[in-house]
Design a protein around this motif. Sequence first.
Motif, PDB file in Angstrom:
ATOM      1  N   LEU A 123      33.344  21.081  -5.457  1.00  0.00           N
ATOM      2  CA  LEU A 123      33.139  19.633  -5.459  1.00  0.00           C
ATOM      3  C   LEU A 123      32.379  19.131  -4.237  1.00  0.00           C
ATOM      4  CD1 LEU A 123      36.726  18.488  -6.552  1.00  0.00           C
ATOM      5  CD2 LEU A 123      34.723  18.824  -8.018  1.00  0.00           C
ATOM      6  N   ALA A 124      32.027  20.001  -3.314  1.00  0.00           N
ATOM      7  CA  ALA A 124      31.531  19.571  -2.000  1.00  0.00           C
ATOM      8  C   ALA A 124      30.346  18.614  -2.075  1.00  0.00           C
ATOM      9  CB  ALA A 124      31.162  20.788  -1.160  1.00  0.00           C
ATOM     10  N   SER A 125      29.451  18.807  -3.024  1.00  0.00           N
ATOM     11  CA  SER A 125      28.252  17.959  -3.101  1.00  0.00           C
ATOM     12  C   SER A 125      28.382  16.842  -4.140  1.00  0.00           C
ATOM     13  CB  SER A 125      27.028  18.824  -3.425  1.00  0.00           C
ATOM     14  OG  SER A 125      27.200  19.472  -4.676  1.00  0.00           O
ATOM     15  N   ARG A 126      29.554  16.696  -4.727  1.00  0.00           N
ATOM     16  CA  ARG A 126      29.748  15.696  -5.773  1.00  0.00           C
ATOM     17  C   ARG A 126      30.147  14.350  -5.159  1.00  0.00           C
ATOM     18  NH1 ARG A 126      33.225  17.581 -10.875  1.00  0.00           N
ATOM     19  NH2 ARG A 126      31.723  19.291 -10.612  1.00  0.00           N
ATOM     20  N   PHE A 127      29.690  13.259  -5.755  1.00  0.00           N
ATOM     21  CA  PHE A 127      30.059  11.933  -5.268  1.00  0.00           C
ATOM     22  C   PHE A 127      31.415  11.517  -5.841  1.00  0.00           C
ATOM     23  CE2 PHE A 127      25.746  11.996  -3.914  1.00  0.00           C
ATOM     24  CZ  PHE A 127      25.691  11.128  -2.834  1.00  0.00           C
ATOM     25  N   ILE A 128      32.085  10.627  -5.128  1.00  0.00           N
ATOM     26  CA  ILE A 128      33.472  10.280  -5.423  1.00  0.00           C
ATOM     27  C   ILE A 128      33.637   9.727  -6.838  1.00  0.00           C
ATOM     28  CG2 ILE A 128      35.406   8.823  -4.703  1.00  0.00           C
ATOM     29  CD1 ILE A 128      34.649  11.204  -2.815  1.00  0.00           C
ATOM     30  N   GLU A 129      32.678   8.939  -7.292  1.00  0.00           N
ATOM     31  CA  GLU A 129      32.803   8.327  -8.627  1.00  0.00           C
ATOM     32  C   GLU A 129      32.809   9.362  -9.751  1.00  0.00           C
ATOM     33  OE1 GLU A 129      28.033   7.302  -9.197  1.00  0.00           O
ATOM     34  OE2 GLU A 129      29.480   5.690  -8.906  1.00  0.00           O
ATOM     35  N   LYS A 130      32.377  10.570  -9.436  1.00  0.00           N
ATOM     36  CA  LYS A 130      32.335  11.633 -10.448  1.00  0.00           C
ATOM     37  C   LYS A 130      33.616  12.468 -10.468  1.00  0.00           C
ATOM     38  CE  LYS A 130      28.014  10.737 -11.539  1.00  0.00           C
ATOM     39  NZ  LYS A 130      27.662  10.156 -12.853  1.00  0.00           N
ATOM     40  N   LEU A 131      34.608  12.105  -9.645  1.00  0.00           N
ATOM     41  CA  LEU A 131      35.829  12.903  -9.530  1.00  0.00           C
ATOM     42  C   LEU A 131      36.950  12.331 -10.400  1.00  0.00           C
ATOM     43  CD1 LEU A 131      36.029  13.456  -5.661  1.00  0.00           C
ATOM     44  CD2 LEU A 131      34.808  14.829  -7.364  1.00  0.00           C
ATOM     45  N   SER A 132      37.843  13.215 -10.836  1.00  0.00           N
ATOM     46  CA  SER A 132      39.065  12.780 -11.501  1.00  0.00           C
ATOM     47  C   SER A 132      40.061  12.277 -10.456  1.00  0.00           C
ATOM     48  CB  SER A 132      39.686  13.942 -12.277  1.00  0.00           C
ATOM     49  OG  SER A 132      40.191  14.915 -11.368  1.00  0.00           O
TER      50      SER A 132
END
Length: 227
Positions: A123-132
């Motif tokens: 998840l390191a490069s993922r933005f917060i809105e894309k997280l569960s």
Amino acid sequence: MLQVAMKKRLSDFTLDIKFTVANDILVLFGPSGAGKTTILRAIAGLLRPDEGHIIHNECVLFSSAAKTFMPPQSRRVGYMFQEFALFPHMDVKRNIWYGVKKHDSRSQELYERLLGLLRIEHLASRFIEKLSGGEKQRVALARALMAEPAILLLDEPLSALDSDTRLELQAELKKIQGIWNIPFILVTHDLAEAKALGNQFLFLEKGRQTAGAALPIAELLQCQGVG
């Protein structure tokens, strides 16, 4: 050892509590508006009690007698909020590193260890809105621990999660506390969650505590009449 003895006048009552907790999980349990979050805010230095003291090991965080009030940024207290308070314009890595003062090999090792422990390497490069919700909880926990706190405060960190994710992350929190070996103080309204996570319990009602001390689980259940 964290020692807390404090009074704070609130709008509806005076919060009057006294407890000690070693490197365990202390659960603050009770109805809404009982003073649980006020206790966390006082330990974090976000509000000043009217009287009493807050001492961690030999470090005096607050003492009305000595007129001591250590500012929040000097306390080494991590605070994980109910809504996680992550930055949506930053990716996971930048969120976790936010506020870290030293970017050296030691902090890089800690970062990589946290990613592994919490299973968020991908998840390191993922933005917060894309997280569960569960992924956000893990990122928020990683950010809190990245600051290497001496005490970690958790204000209903699992309340917004579905039951399966909640059970999984209860186990994660328990494991992380055993590894970090620092006091965790957790607020919840859920008795099952309190039983799953806590080593000690403080039941609050209108700013007062059951039996005048932090209780082990058997005594908490006896006081509350719950099997």
